[in-house]
Design an enzyme around this catalytic site. Structure first.
Site, PDB file in Angstrom:
ATOM      1  N   GLU A 189      53.261  30.334  52.924  1.00 39.60           N
ATOM      2  CA  GLU A 189      52.177  31.028  52.998  1.00 39.60           C
ATOM      3  C   GLU A 189      51.389  31.338  53.003  1.00 39.60           C
ATOM      4  OE1 GLU A 189      56.285  33.702  52.291  1.00 39.60           O
ATOM      5  OE2 GLU A 189      57.305  32.047  52.693  1.00 39.60           O
TER       6      GLU A 189
ATOM      7  N   LYS B 251      49.744  34.615  50.696  1.00 39.36           N
ATOM      8  CA  LYS B 251      49.705  35.139  49.153  1.00 39.36           C
ATOM      9  C   LYS B 251      48.798  36.762  49.220  1.00 39.36           C
ATOM     10  CE  LYS B 251      50.706  35.471  44.228  1.00 39.36           C
ATOM     11  NZ  LYS B 251      50.006  37.023  44.055  1.00 39.36           N
TER      12      LYS B 251
ATOM     13  N   ASP C  27      46.990  40.005  49.146  1.00 39.90           N
ATOM     14  CA  ASP C  27      47.056  40.878  47.865  1.00 39.90           C
ATOM     15  C   ASP C  27      47.171  42.470  48.490  1.00 39.90           C
ATOM     16  OD1 ASP C  27      46.178  41.312  45.694  1.00 39.90           O
ATOM     17  OD2 ASP C  27      43.867  41.040  45.855  1.00 39.90           O
TER      18      ASP C  27
ATOM     19  N   TYR D  86      58.145  38.516  53.927  1.00 43.29           N
ATOM     20  CA  TYR D  86      58.447  37.210  54.231  1.00 43.29           C
ATOM     21  C   TYR D  86      59.140  36.638  53.065  1.00 43.29           C
ATOM     22  CZ  TYR D  86      56.329  38.949  49.556  1.00 43.29           C
ATOM     23  OH  TYR D  86      56.453  39.763  48.231  1.00 43.29           O
TER      24      TYR D  86
ATOM     25  N   LYS E  59      46.176  29.965  43.428  1.00 45.60           N
ATOM     26  CA  LYS E  59      45.304  30.839  43.819  1.00 45.60           C
ATOM     27  C   LYS E  59      43.598  30.369  43.485  1.00 45.60           C
ATOM     28  CE  LYS E  59      47.412  34.914  41.799  1.00 45.60           C
ATOM     29  NZ  LYS E  59      46.778  36.007  40.912  1.00 45.60           N
TER      30      LYS E  59
ATOM     31  N   CYS F 153      17.379  60.796  31.370  1.00 47.16           N
ATOM     32  CA  CYS F 153      17.539  60.975  33.159  1.00 47.16           C
ATOM     33  C   CYS F 153      16.625  60.547  34.156  1.00 47.16           C
ATOM     34  CB  CYS F 153      17.767  61.533  32.912  1.00 47.16           C
ATOM     35  SG  CYS F 153      18.407  61.653  34.909  1.00 47.16           S
TER      36      CYS F 153
ATOM     37  N   CYS G 189      15.109  63.143  36.578  1.00 50.54           N
ATOM     38  CA  CYS G 189      14.641  63.825  35.479  1.00 50.54           C
ATOM     39  C   CYS G 189      14.023  64.536  34.269  1.00 50.54           C
ATOM     40  CB  CYS G 189      15.374  65.510  35.704  1.00 50.54           C
ATOM     41  SG  CYS G 189      16.912  65.496  35.095  1.00 50.54           S
TER      42      CYS G 189
ATOM     43  N   CYS H 168      23.455  63.073  32.868  1.00 49.88           N
ATOM     44  CA  CYS H 168      22.723  63.546  32.416  1.00 49.88           C
ATOM     45  C   CYS H 168      23.460  65.260  32.479  1.00 49.88           C
ATOM     46  CB  CYS H 168      21.595  63.526  33.207  1.00 49.88           C
ATOM     47  SG  CYS H 168      20.375  65.150  34.187  1.00 49.88           S
TER      48      CYS H 168
ATOM     49  N   CYS I 170      18.848  68.594  38.072  1.00 50.29           N
ATOM     50  CA  CYS I 170      18.537  67.539  38.424  1.00 50.29           C
ATOM     51  C   CYS I 170      19.057  66.962  39.394  1.00 50.29           C
ATOM     52  CB  CYS I 170      19.671  66.477  37.159  1.00 50.29           C
ATOM     53  SG  CYS I 170      19.734  64.517  37.599  1.00 50.29           S
TER      54      CYS I 170
HETATM   55  S1  IVH Z   1      57.296  35.087  47.052  1.00 46.15           S
HETATM   56  C1  IVH Z   1      61.218  34.244  44.168  1.00 46.15           C
HETATM   57  N1  IVH Z   1      56.185  34.994  49.140  1.00 46.15           N
HETATM   58  O1  IVH Z   1      52.934  37.275  45.458  1.00 46.15           O
HETATM   59  C2  IVH Z   1      59.631  35.184  45.297  1.00 46.15           C
HETATM   60  N2  IVH Z   1      55.423  36.573  47.292  1.00 46.15           N
HETATM   61  O2  IVH Z   1      53.680  36.982  42.224  1.00 46.15           O
HETATM   62  C3  IVH Z   1      58.894  36.170  44.764  1.00 46.15           C
HETATM   63  N3  IVH Z   1      53.116  37.810  47.106  1.00 46.15           N
HETATM   64  O3  IVH Z   1      55.409  40.476  43.478  1.00 46.15           O
HETATM   65  C4  IVH Z   1      58.401  35.905  46.328  1.00 46.15           C
HETATM   66  N4  IVH Z   1      52.204  36.869  49.279  1.00 46.15           N
HETATM   67  O4  IVH Z   1      53.966  40.854  45.488  1.00 46.15           O
HETATM   68  C5  IVH Z   1      56.110  35.210  48.435  1.00 46.15           C
HETATM   69  N5  IVH Z   1      54.162  34.992  51.071  1.00 46.15           N
HETATM   70  C6  IVH Z   1      54.427  35.678  49.740  1.00 46.15           C
HETATM   71  C7  IVH Z   1      53.433  36.682  48.858  1.00 46.15           C
HETATM   72  C8  IVH Z   1      54.247  37.344  47.788  1.00 46.15           C
HETATM   73  C9  IVH Z   1      51.911  37.870  48.672  1.00 46.15           C
HETATM   74  C10 IVH Z   1      52.825  38.460  46.278  1.00 46.15           C
HETATM   75  C11 IVH Z   1      54.429  39.472  45.986  1.00 46.15           C
HETATM   76  C12 IVH Z   1      55.305  38.997  44.500  1.00 46.15           C
HETATM   77  C13 IVH Z   1      53.587  38.533  43.459  1.00 46.15           C
HETATM   78  C14 IVH Z   1      54.443  37.315  43.092  1.00 46.15           C
END
Ligand code: IVH
Length: 681
Positions: free
Chosen positions: A113, A115, A117, A225, A312, A406, A409, A424, A430
């Site tokens: 999946e 991740k 942010d 998720y 990552k 500055c 000014c 400043c 200014c």
């Molecule tokens: S699963 C044991 N799936 O990542 C499984 N986490 O470091 C726990 N996150 O706090 C999480 N996308 O905020 C999972 N597809 C995804 C995710 C996800 C983002 C974040 C989530 C969690 C952190 C884990």
């Protein structure tokens, strides 16, 4: 209408609204117009007002917010909210796969999946209703943010699917899509507020707002998720995801069942290519063992599950030469160093500038002119310099020193002890500080003289027509007619012509005149007293009732007001101890601004009291917001859509055809801006 009939109607409307909501926000396949949707919602809200006993806590009307959460209660998670181990290389992922293979010793599948942010959230559903939403916190307990979560349109408030479990918990990520983030930051900049550094901070900040109607406007979104329940009827994570999708939840389409780690690498590469084009931020990919039985077999380390890991992506870097350092002076006088670089392409855009934050950061980097530097475009909007290639430094290179004067000014810069920022101190003369103060003063939430925005204040300052906010009220037609200039945006390089033609000048002067009706609380906010935001201005205006009382308040009297601390009290005193500020305040008083709450038109008073207005189209003399302010300042009420209760529709050019039809069919009088002025007298 009888209660029983109303109950049926509320039920039917809620169902229809939920369906259309799902089509719009989860499937992105709407079948009705926004107008039709708004009409249904308005009808529901009005029925719920008429029959309060029919208002359900999970009614779709709750999406617009309105509930205030004073304090977010700490709640223990039924299932702890775990985090994941991180990997940054293929080798580390191969190690993970070897560990999984060794422990399971048989076939297994992965689910990959994105991740996301954003902010992790736990959603509890009981008997088909969303009963609680809690942030991750420390994983054991988090903050309850249910009221705010209910405003996120893609999160179902009720689950009606016949196969849905009676009780379950979800894991998901609340995020702010790029489009909403850009809109929010543009708005913030317009209001002279500090923009959010990235969408994650914006999402986290939004979830912690006390007023859910503000959260509702932030356009947050959520992907789920994970599914948790006491007796899960599914054998694999993938089956759970499919079920959640059927039950009406929003899942990201980028997910894949993988046969082995090579398949996982393909997914990672594919997403890596698409990442820059996604409409939201991700920072990697999550890899999970699919079978629940195998997940159980693998278990946990002291910190993380052994059945899942995150990969990552590396932040994208560039390598280029530092040309020089320039310094920007902000509205409050803070001076920020910015590195000018030889253009370098990084992650699809060309980087020419990077933030150096402050003198301490600059010193840490030990920058010299002409250095070769590494730049990184992380999750933040502004790229940063992360290192210097000292091996490439030319002998005799000159170190970059923070300026002492500055750049705008020439006043000697000051630095507060314990603070990394230089500023400043010449706040009165200014130029960027003057401009910042004036821009804040005219902004929509302050005096709402927006016809003066977009470069016009800059031009007036350059031509010495205004030096401070009080000068605005002395402007005369002949002073400004005919002024013009081509302005270049420093960041984008785009050019724009700003000119003061007859119509523009007329609009500006009438907007300035109109601002004399703006209520005291907003005048107080407009003054730009350091640390005094909109909410605080409201509180102080209510508490003291007039500017004179506030100006003369002792520290004790100030501290007695809810939420006023030492910092705020000092800032108020500093402002009114400054003779220059006092002179400006007196001139504003002479100009006729509202300096007391009694003087402002109280709700229920004014020539438009008791009347409700819908404003639509483009106007000649005013902006749409200015018309709204004018109406409210005279006691009228603004509504977003036309109903039988609307008294007047104020129409400008290009009024929406739907609104026109609606006004005609309900026989609501449609008036022009001139007619509105006539009503106000
Ligand atoms: S699963 C044991 N799936 O990542 C499984 N986490 O470091 C726990 N996150 O706090 C999480 N996308 O905020 C999972 N597809 C995804 C995710 C996800 C983002 C974040 C989530 C969690 C952190 C884990």
């Amino acid at each position: 209408m009888e209660l029983n009939e109303a109950r049926q109607k509320v039920k039917a409307l809620s169902k229809k609204i939920n369906e259309h909501n799902y089509r719009y926000y989860v499937l992105a396949e709407p079948v009705i117009s926004d107008y039709e949707f708004d009409m249904m919602l308005e009808e529901l809200i009005s029925l719920e007002k008429q029959f309060p006993e029919l208002l359900d806590k999970n009614s779709p009307s709750q999406r617009v917010g309105g509930q205030i959460t004073k304090k977010f209660a700490a709640v223990k998670h039924k299932y702890p909210m775990l985090s994941l181990g991180n990997t940054y290389s293929r080798e580390e992922l191969l190690d993970f796969d070897r560990r999984v293979a060794k422990a399971l010793g048989k076939d297994y599948e992965y689910v990959c999946e994105l991740k996301f942010d954003g902010v992790a959230i736990g959603l509890t559903y009981e008997n088909g209703e969303l009963s609680r939403a809690v942030t991750r916190g420390d994983g054991v307990q988090g903050d309850e943010v249910t009221n705010n979560i209910k405003t996120i349109r893609s999160i179902p408030l009720t689950v009606e699917h016949p196969e849905a479990l009676p009780a379950f918990e979800l894991r998901g990520e609340v995020f702010m899509p790029h489009q909403s983030f850009l809109k929010l930051n543009t708005e913030k900049e317009k209001q002279s507020e500090t923009p959010f550094a990235n969408p994650r901070n914006a999402a986290a900040g939004s979830l912690k707002l006390q007023d859910s109607s503000l959260v509702s406007k932030r356009q947050l979104d959520c992907f789920v998720y994970g599914l948790l329940a006491d007796d899960l009827p599914f054998n694999t994570h993938w089956e759970s995801l499919e079920a959640l999708q059927k039950w009406g939840f929003k899942l990201c389409a980028h997910r894949k069942k993988c046969d082995g780690i090579e398949d996982v690498f393909l997914f990672i590469d594919e997403i890596g290519k698409q990442r820059a084009k996604l409409p939201f931020d991700i920072d990697g990919v999550v890899i999970k063992v699919n079978s629940y039985a195998q997940q159980e077999e693998l278990g946990f380390t002291s910190k993380f599950p052994r059945w899942a890991i995150s990969y990552k992506y590396k932040a994208e870097q560039g390598y280029t030469r530092l040309i020089d350092v320039s310094y920007q002076v902000g509205r409050t006088g803070a001076v920020t160093p910015v590195a000018n670089l030889e253009p370098v392409p990084v992650a699809g855009t060309t980087i020419k500038r990077a933030s150096l934050y402050n003198a301490d950061k600059m010193q840490e980097l030990d920058l010299h002119f002409n250095d070769m530097v590494y730049v990184e475009k992380g999750g933040d909007i502004i790229p940063k310099i992360i290192g210097v290639d000292t091996g490439q430094r030319e002998p005799g290179a000159i170190p970059v020193q923070f300026i002492t004067q500055c750049p705008e000014c020439s006043t000697t810069l000051a630095k507060l002890s314990g603070d990394a920022i230089h500023y400043c101190p010449n706040s009165m003369s200014c130029p960027p500080q003057i401009q910042g103060k004036i821009e804040h003063f005219i902004s929509r939430r302050a005096m709402n003289i927006e016809s003066l925005g977009q470069g016009k204040t800059e031009l007036l300052i350059q031509h010495k027509k205004i030096h401070n906010i009080a000068d605005l009220y002395d402007l005369k037609y002949n002073d400004i007619i005919g002024l013009e200039k081509v302005i270049e945006d420093t960041l984008t390089g785009k050019k724009r012509k700003v000119s003061f033609q007859h119509k523009t000048v007329k609009n500006i002067l009438s907007a300035i005149e109109g601002s004399k009706n703006v209520p005291f609380e907003r005048v107080l906010f407009a003054l730009g007293i350091r640390h005094l935001g909109e909410t605080m201005a409201k509180k102080l205006a209510k508490h003291f009732g007039s500017l004179d009382k506030l100006m003369n308040a002792s520290t004790e009297e100030l501290l007695a007001v809810d939420d006023v601390g030492e910092k705020m009290a000092t800032s108020i005193h500093e402002f009114f101890d400054d003779l220059g500020n006092i002179r400006i305040v007196e001139r504003l008083r002479q100009a006729g601004l509202q300096f007391s709450a009694e003087q402002s038109i109280a709700p229920g008073g004014g020539t438009l009291a008791g009347k409700s207005f819908v404003v639509s189209g483009v106007f000649e003399k005013y902006s749409r917001d200015e018309i709204k302010t004018l109406i409210e300042a005279n006691g009228g009420e603004i509504k977003s859509s036309i109903s039988t209760k609307t008294s007047f529709v104020v129409a400008g050019d290009k009024m929406g055809p739907e609104k026109q039809k609606k006004a005609e069919s309900l026989q609501i009088p449609v008036i022009s801006e001139d007619e509105l002025e006539g009503m106000i007298g």
